[in-house]
Design an enzyme around this catalytic site. Structure first.
Site, mmCIF file in Angstrom:
data_model
loop_
_atom_site.group_PDB
_atom_site.id
_atom_site.type_symbol
_atom_site.label_atom_id
_atom_site.label_comp_id
_atom_site.label_asym_id
_atom_site.label_seq_id
_atom_site.Cartn_x
_atom_site.Cartn_y
_atom_site.Cartn_z
ATOM 1 C CB CYS A 104 -4.044 -2.130 4.402
ATOM 2 S SG CYS A 104 -3.086 -2.400 5.923
ATOM 3 C CD GLU A 115 -2.481 0.947 2.910
ATOM 4 O OE1 GLU A 115 -2.044 0.111 3.747
ATOM 5 O OE2 GLU A 115 -3.467 1.655 3.145
ATOM 6 C CB VAL A 125 -0.082 -0.261 12.369
ATOM 7 C CG1 VAL A 125 0.775 0.632 11.494
ATOM 8 C CG2 VAL A 125 -1.546 0.082 12.158
ATOM 9 C CE LYS A 155 -7.038 0.801 3.992
ATOM 10 N NZ LYS A 155 -5.770 1.233 4.632
#
Ligand code: ACM
Length: 271
Positions: free
Chosen positions: A146, A42, A173, A113
């Site tokens: 993601c 990404e 993350v 996204k």
């Protein structure tokens, strides 16, 4: 015709804002590897943590007429690979966290996204394009980006549309995605290639983001075929057999798609 193909990813640590450098560096990380499909992270060309909408605007590009999409098309032509890569898209005044798919024949399409994460909402609009499966000739490729992983409908929708492989550019993350993608593959009998990044960005004081790496390829049985490190830039390739994703039978009596009970999957109404 053989249904065996090679898929790969680059796991990188981009320098924030250094778009040209990041493009070339990504290509160097890939080096002489060979694959039919390459998936990049990404926002692979910009980095992740924008400080302001103005900065995000400056670093975003039109798709397909921007320099990064052109770079990817050239790379695809020179290497014969189909490439899926994440980048910030600018359409008029609106920004999206997008991914493109390009082949040696040129631009195939893009995805925006759908589920934007946390402070991304300060810069990007949620995607407005339906989940789409792109025909790359050798395979049917679905794209999600993601945090879309956190919504099982995303992989399901792509699988029901006939995706053999889910290309999944990421900047992870949270720790759960590598394991969760095993379930996404198992419940849909699809392959998934997650291309993540490593490193830390702390462009906003007190808001350090550490990216977890662990880019991976998973097969329709939920087997992790390859998984990258948590902290190193690297490129990996793995051979897969597409037939495995096209056969939704899991034993002599069960077919994962034919056995779905759409008559019972209600979310409203009684009786
Ligand atoms: C993410 O969606 N990049 C966490």
């Amino acid at each position: 015709m053989s249904s065996n193909i090679k898929v790969g990813f680059v796991q990188s640590n981009p320098e924030f804002g250094a778009v040209k450098t990041n493009r070339i560096h990504t290509q160097k990380l890939w080096g002489e590897h060979k694959a039919d499909l390459l998936v990049l992270p990404e926002l692979f060309n910009t980095g992740y943590q924008f400080k302001s909408p103005e900065e995000a605007r400056k670093l975003s590009e039109p798709i397909p007429d921007g320099p990064t999409t052109r770079f990817l098309i050239d790379w695809s032509r020179n290497s014969g690979m189909t490439i899926v890569a994440g980048l910030a898209e600018r359409e008029g005044e609106i920004l999206y966290n997008s991914a493109v798919i390009v082949s040696p024949k040129g631009y195939i399409g893009k995805f925006r996204k759908a589920h934007i994460f946390d402070t991304e909402t300060d810069f990007f609009q949620p995607g407005d394009l339906p989940f789409t499966v792109f025909d790359a000739g050798f395979a049917k490729i679905g794209i999600m980006i993601c945090f879309d992983w956190r919504f099982p409908e995303t992989a399901r929708t792509l699988a029901l549309q006939g995706a053999d492989i889910i290309a999944h550019p990421a900047n992870l993350v949270l720790p759960h995605c590598p394991q969760a993608m095993i379930t996404r593959c198992l419940e849909n009998r699809v392959y998934a290639v997650t291309a993540d990044r490593v490193g830390t960005e702390q462009r906003i004081p007190g808001e350090a983001l550490k990216f977890i790496g662990q880019s991976q390829g998973v097969d329709p049985d939920g087997t992790v075929l390859v998984r990258a490190s948590e902290d190193r830039e690297e490129a990996q390739v793995v051979e897969i057999d597409l037939e495995k994703a096209r056969n939704k039978r899991i034993n002599g009596h069960n077919d994962l798609f034919a056995d779905r009970r759409e008559d019972l999957y209600r979310t409203s109404g009684k009786g």
